[in-house]
Write a protein that holds these residues in place. Structure first.
Motif, PDB file in Angstrom:
ATOM      1  N   ALA A   4     -60.416  54.597  65.034  1.00  0.00           N
ATOM      2  CA  ALA A   4     -60.846  53.340  65.644  1.00  0.00           C
ATOM      3  C   ALA A   4     -59.679  52.577  66.260  1.00  0.00           C
ATOM      4  CB  ALA A   4     -61.539  52.468  64.602  1.00  0.00           C
ATOM      5  N   THR A   5     -58.451  53.095  66.145  1.00  0.00           N
ATOM      6  CA  THR A   5     -57.261  52.422  66.675  1.00  0.00           C
ATOM      7  C   THR A   5     -56.941  52.941  68.068  1.00  0.00           C
ATOM      8  OG1 THR A   5     -56.364  52.222  64.442  1.00  0.00           O
ATOM      9  CG2 THR A   5     -54.835  51.919  66.273  1.00  0.00           C
ATOM     10  N   PRO A   6     -56.806  52.076  69.074  1.00  0.00           N
ATOM     11  CA  PRO A   6     -56.482  52.539  70.434  1.00  0.00           C
ATOM     12  C   PRO A   6     -55.153  53.279  70.481  1.00  0.00           C
ATOM     13  CG  PRO A   6     -57.270  50.272  70.464  1.00  0.00           C
ATOM     14  CD  PRO A   6     -57.055  50.625  69.020  1.00  0.00           C
ATOM     15  N   ILE A   7     -55.060  54.258  71.370  1.00  0.00           N
ATOM     16  CA  ILE A   7     -53.843  55.065  71.530  1.00  0.00           C
ATOM     17  C   ILE A   7     -53.235  54.774  72.898  1.00  0.00           C
ATOM     18  CG2 ILE A   7     -52.925  57.412  71.702  1.00  0.00           C
ATOM     19  CD1 ILE A   7     -55.124  58.345  69.853  1.00  0.00           C
ATOM     20  N   THR A   8     -51.937  54.487  72.906  1.00  0.00           N
ATOM     21  CA  THR A   8     -51.230  54.224  74.166  1.00  0.00           C
ATOM     22  C   THR A   8     -50.207  55.304  74.505  1.00  0.00           C
ATOM     23  OG1 THR A   8     -49.645  52.839  72.976  1.00  0.00           O
ATOM     24  CG2 THR A   8     -51.544  51.731  73.980  1.00  0.00           C
ATOM     25  N   THR A   9     -49.616  55.944  73.479  1.00  0.00           N
ATOM     26  CA  THR A   9     -48.646  57.020  73.715  1.00  0.00           C
ATOM     27  C   THR A   9     -48.885  58.154  72.719  1.00  0.00           C
ATOM     28  OG1 THR A   9     -46.984  56.083  72.209  1.00  0.00           O
ATOM     29  CG2 THR A   9     -46.888  55.402  74.521  1.00  0.00           C
ATOM     30  N   LEU A  10     -48.570  59.373  73.168  1.00  0.00           N
ATOM     31  CA  LEU A  10     -48.665  60.534  72.287  1.00  0.00           C
ATOM     32  C   LEU A  10     -47.485  61.453  72.523  1.00  0.00           C
ATOM     33  CD1 LEU A  10     -51.798  60.252  73.791  1.00  0.00           C
ATOM     34  CD2 LEU A  10     -52.319  61.567  71.739  1.00  0.00           C
ATOM     35  N   LYS A  11     -47.112  62.197  71.506  1.00  0.00           N
ATOM     36  CA  LYS A  11     -46.183  63.307  71.661  1.00  0.00           C
ATOM     37  C   LYS A  11     -46.966  64.574  71.358  1.00  0.00           C
ATOM     38  CE  LYS A  11     -41.829  63.240  70.363  1.00  0.00           C
ATOM     39  NZ  LYS A  11     -40.603  63.276  69.503  1.00  0.00           N
ATOM     40  N   ILE A  12     -46.943  65.509  72.322  1.00  0.00           N
ATOM     41  CA  ILE A  12     -47.707  66.736  72.208  1.00  0.00           C
ATOM     42  C   ILE A  12     -46.765  67.901  71.915  1.00  0.00           C
ATOM     43  CG2 ILE A  12     -49.349  68.286  73.339  1.00  0.00           C
ATOM     44  CD1 ILE A  12     -50.433  65.499  72.924  1.00  0.00           C
ATOM     45  N   THR A  17     -51.788  55.381  81.074  1.00  0.00           N
ATOM     46  CA  THR A  17     -51.935  54.170  81.890  1.00  0.00           C
ATOM     47  C   THR A  17     -53.041  53.278  81.344  1.00  0.00           C
ATOM     48  OG1 THR A  17     -53.418  55.382  83.374  1.00  0.00           O
ATOM     49  CG2 THR A  17     -51.091  55.312  83.969  1.00  0.00           C
ATOM     50  N   GLU A  18     -54.049  53.876  80.722  1.00  0.00           N
ATOM     51  CA  GLU A  18     -55.118  53.142  80.064  1.00  0.00           C
ATOM     52  C   GLU A  18     -55.229  53.642  78.629  1.00  0.00           C
ATOM     53  OE1 GLU A  18     -57.006  50.684  81.141  1.00  0.00           O
ATOM     54  OE2 GLU A  18     -56.249  50.632  83.209  1.00  0.00           O
ATOM     55  N   PRO A  19     -55.234  52.753  77.632  1.00  0.00           N
ATOM     56  CA  PRO A  19     -55.338  53.206  76.240  1.00  0.00           C
ATOM     57  C   PRO A  19     -56.637  53.975  75.994  1.00  0.00           C
ATOM     58  CG  PRO A  19     -54.725  50.880  76.352  1.00  0.00           C
ATOM     59  CD  PRO A  19     -55.125  51.287  77.741  1.00  0.00           C
ATOM     60  N   ALA A  77     -61.376  53.292  70.679  1.00  0.00           N
ATOM     61  CA  ALA A  77     -61.902  53.824  69.428  1.00  0.00           C
ATOM     62  C   ALA A  77     -62.846  54.990  69.694  1.00  0.00           C
ATOM     63  CB  ALA A  77     -62.629  52.723  68.666  1.00  0.00           C
ATOM     64  N   TYR A  78     -62.536  56.137  69.084  1.00  0.00           N
ATOM     65  CA  TYR A  78     -63.357  57.350  69.190  1.00  0.00           C
ATOM     66  C   TYR A  78     -63.568  57.770  70.648  1.00  0.00           C
ATOM     67  CZ  TYR A  78     -64.305  55.442  64.571  1.00  0.00           C
ATOM     68  OH  TYR A  78     -64.161  54.890  63.316  1.00  0.00           O
ATOM     69  N   GLY A  79     -62.648  57.358  71.516  1.00  0.00           N
ATOM     70  CA  GLY A  79     -62.780  57.655  72.938  1.00  0.00           C
ATOM     71  C   GLY A  79     -61.969  58.871  73.340  1.00  0.00           C
ATOM     72  N   SER A  80     -61.970  59.157  74.644  1.00  0.00           N
ATOM     73  CA  SER A  80     -61.261  60.318  75.153  1.00  0.00           C
ATOM     74  C   SER A  80     -60.871  60.084  76.604  1.00  0.00           C
ATOM     75  CB  SER A  80     -62.135  61.570  75.041  1.00  0.00           C
ATOM     76  OG  SER A  80     -63.314  61.402  75.792  1.00  0.00           O
ATOM     77  N   THR A  81     -59.973  60.930  77.101  1.00  0.00           N
ATOM     78  CA  THR A  81     -59.558  60.871  78.495  1.00  0.00           C
ATOM     79  C   THR A  81     -58.983  62.223  78.888  1.00  0.00           C
ATOM     80  OG1 THR A  81     -58.300  59.586  80.119  1.00  0.00           O
ATOM     81  CG2 THR A  81     -57.179  60.125  78.075  1.00  0.00           C
ATOM     82  N   VAL A  82     -58.782  62.416  80.178  1.00  0.00           N
ATOM     83  CA  VAL A  82     -58.111  63.608  80.701  1.00  0.00           C
ATOM     84  C   VAL A  82     -56.928  63.145  81.533  1.00  0.00           C
ATOM     85  CG1 VAL A  82     -58.302  65.626  82.195  1.00  0.00           C
ATOM     86  CG2 VAL A  82     -60.213  65.010  80.715  1.00  0.00           C
ATOM     87  N   VAL A  83     -55.745  63.685  81.260  1.00  0.00           N
ATOM     88  CA  VAL A  83     -54.540  63.329  81.996  1.00  0.00           C
ATOM     89  C   VAL A  83     -53.916  64.597  82.572  1.00  0.00           C
ATOM     90  CG1 VAL A  83     -54.091  61.316  80.545  1.00  0.00           C
ATOM     91  CG2 VAL A  83     -53.052  63.520  79.945  1.00  0.00           C
ATOM     92  N   THR A  84     -53.112  64.420  83.606  1.00  0.00           N
ATOM     93  CA  THR A  84     -52.336  65.519  84.181  1.00  0.00           C
ATOM     94  C   THR A  84     -50.927  65.458  83.611  1.00  0.00           C
ATOM     95  OG1 THR A  84     -53.635  65.455  86.213  1.00  0.00           O
ATOM     96  CG2 THR A  84     -51.503  66.557  86.311  1.00  0.00           C
ATOM     97  N   ALA A  85     -50.411  66.596  83.149  1.00  0.00           N
ATOM     98  CA  ALA A  85     -49.109  66.601  82.486  1.00  0.00           C
ATOM     99  C   ALA A  85     -48.366  67.894  82.797  1.00  0.00           C
ATOM    100  CB  ALA A  85     -49.296  66.447  80.974  1.00  0.00           C
TER     101      ALA A  85
END
Length: 593
Positions: A222-230, A248-250, A253-261
């Motif tokens: 339930a805590t928003p995520i702003t940065t990750l180390k993969i 760019t966008e947190p 809670a229980y959410g998801s996104t797709v980023v280019t890396a």
């Protein structure tokens, strides 16, 4: 009395809302989706359809932390209403140990969209595998009931049983939109837990090298995520490679996104090499262990350039074919990069253009009862999220075809194809990827004709009320197969040298044609498996333009009348007032002098 009843109902609603709000959803798929992200599953017939997702402590460290906690129910997404509880046709399922071992079913009426349904008896998370899912009774004509999210292809997260016959895992259709509803005391087990998976697979990458890829990221907490180390590791690598992801966008809670890396491959070469990603840190703090996202990559030093092949199934007798061709043609013009186009006048009805090669390739439909026009295929491949090679007309715009062309152009090329057309022979040569040497591969080579008007070869559907205003003006029969150079209409077995190289030579043939404005030789290296459509596909293709043989002299100067409207330069452009020189008329060279 009525006021008392309303008050009681209101209190019950509040209690139910409070009870359901306390549930913690646990799923590998997103909790919110758009229609463009979804893929549907069903049979388009009257039958039971069941779908399950595996929740296994042995494969999922986050779930293992929740042993002894309860699963209260299931959250599922459906594409239509299924009010079938009274007939005991719709409900949520729980199986233990294996998909066929049903331990609990709770019947419920489903509405279109998201549904939260509680089990009659909560399930305890333990050592046994738990399969959670949904059952409905699909009826002919209703939308396919089950829904997957294509970007996340988690193993054992898309198990389907149609007609209550047998369970089948769809390992390239994405993840079913099914979540376990956990006790609220499970939240602390997921405080710093997320899931990461490469989305753009399979893709061709070099060994031990960076490549640009998509990452699907899912927040289990339930805590928003702003940065990750993969931490990412491909097969053959002894240590993982770490990459920081700044969002760019947190992720809520229980959410998801797709980023280019920028991702990194392993050392092992192959067409389907395992590559995994795990989340090591979240918001600068060490993450709790979660399930790794494992996907296949095509790792090879043989990184060929893909030229996408687009093949359309059409017919002069097909009413809807001209409009599909109209918008497909616009997409081909707008697409950046070369595209090879061939038309197959088969799959529905034969016509004046039908060749043996057209009839031979209809096996890609998977059976006579599945054939239709208009239909289209890209590289003879099954797209991710689909279950057939061929696709139907999408909508009246170039957009869906542009999207498909981009997907086709990004598919890994597993061979190079070169064509040399001389006056007496056609030579196709190149090289296939080293890991495919010794495997059955096929070559097809066609002489095709473009720019055939409807004057002598009419087309149904040109007068449709919904047709574009300029359809009659611009429509031409293109990509018509005049001749197949191979002995077998479906393609000849390719002889490949130990180093992957091949050379095939065909004699040039004389063909009168249909009066078009240009000709091409098209060659493709491909796989053939009539029993398993997913084991087909074009490794790569190439084309060259050719000028028809033979010269017809027009002795009396410039052509007039019907000749004037059918004269083209060698680039295929219509010439209204040709000067002296060489032109094409009715598929043959014409010398104006």
């Amino acid at each position: 009395m009525r006021n008392v009843l309303y008050t009681l109902l209101y209190i019950m609603a509040l209690l139910w809302s409070a009870g359901t709000a306390a549930q913690v959803p646990y799923s590998y798929a997103p909790g919110t989706v758009t229609p463009e992200e979804l893929s549907a599953l069903g049979g388009n017939k009257s039958q039971f359809v069941q779908g399950l997702v595996l929740f296994d402590c042995a494969a999922d460290p986050a779930l293992a932390r929740m042993k002894g906690r309860s699963i209260k129910g299931v959250r599922c997404y459906l594409r239509a209403d299924y009010k079938q509880a009274r007939q005991k046709r719709s409900g949520i399922l729980a199986c233990s140990g294996s998909p066929g071992n049903l331990v609990q079913i709770t019947y419920a009426d489903f509405q279109e969209g998201w549904n939260d349904v509680m089990f009659d008896q909560p399930l305890t998370i333990g050592e046994e595998k738990i399969y959670l899912g949904v059952q409905v009774y699909e009826t002919l004509g209703t939308p396919y009931p089950l829904v997957t999210y294509a970007a996340a292809t988690v193993p054992q997260s898309c198990l389907v049983n149609q007609g209550k016959k047998s369970w089948e895992e769809y390992n390239d259709r994405g993840t079913l939109l099914i979540a376990a509803l956990l006790d609220d005391d499970a939240a602390d087990c997921l405080e710093r837990t997320a899931y990461a998976q490469n989305t753009a697979h399979p893709q061709t990458v070099a060994p031990d090298a960076d490549f640009t890829g998509g990452l699907y990221l899912h927040n289990f907490s339930a805590t928003p995520i702003t940065t990750l180390k993969i931490a990412m590791q491909g097969a053959g690598a002894t240590t993982p490679t770490y990459r920081e992801i700044q969002l760019t966008e947190p992720i809520g809670a229980y959410g998801s996104t797709v980023v280019t890396a920028q991702l990194h491959s392993g050392l092992t070469e192959g067409t389907s090499v395992a590559w995994s990603a795990t989340v090591a840190e979240i918001n600068g703090t060490a993450a709790q262990a979660g399930r790794p996202g494992t996907t296949p990559l095509y790792v090879t030093y043989d990184n060929f350039i893909r030229t996408p092949l687009v093949e359309e199934f059409t017919s002069q007798r097909c009413i809807n074919c001209p409009q599909m061709a109209y918008f497909l043609e616009k997409a081909l013009d707008e697409h950046e990069g070369e595209v090879i186009y061939v038309s197959h006048h088969s799959g529905f009805a034969k016509d004046a253009f039908t060749s043996a090669a057209d009839e031979a390739v209809v096996y890609v439909f998977g059976g006579y009862e599945n054939e239709y026009n208009p239909a289209i295929m890209y590289n003879r491949a099954v797209f991710e999220g689909e279950n057939t090679i061929v696709q139907g007309i999408r909508d009246m715009s170039p957009e869906p075809y542009l999207v498909a062309l981009d997907i086709a152009a990004d598919m890994p090329a597993m061979a190079e194809v070169n064509i040399e057309a001389a006056t007496d022979e056609v030579q196709v040569s190149g090289r296939v990827a080293r890991d495919l040497v010794g495997k059955p591969l096929y070559i097809s080579c066609y002489l095709v004709e473009d720019g055939i008007t409807t004057n002598n070869y009419p087309q149904l559907g040109m007068d449709d009320a919904d047709a574009p205003a300029d359809l009659k003006e611009v429509f031409r029969h293109n990509g018509v197969i005049l001749h197949s150079f191979t002995k077998d209409a479906v393609g000849d077995l390719l002889e490949v040298q130990p180093d992957g190289r091949y050379t095939v030579t065909y004699p040039v043939v004389e063909k009168e044609g249909f009066g078009g404005t240009g000709r091409r030789i098209v060659a493709l290296i491909h796989k053939v498996n009539k029993n398993n459509l997913r084991e087909n596909g074009v490794l790569n293709a190439a084309q060259v333009s050719v000028v028809p043989t033979g010269v017809e002299a027009i002795k009396d100067g410039q052509p007039t009348g019907s000749q004037l409207s059918a004269v083209f330069d060698l680039a295929g452009r219509k010439v209204m007032s040709p000067q002296r020189g060489l032109y094409i008329r009715h598929g043959r060279k014409v010398l104006v002098r």
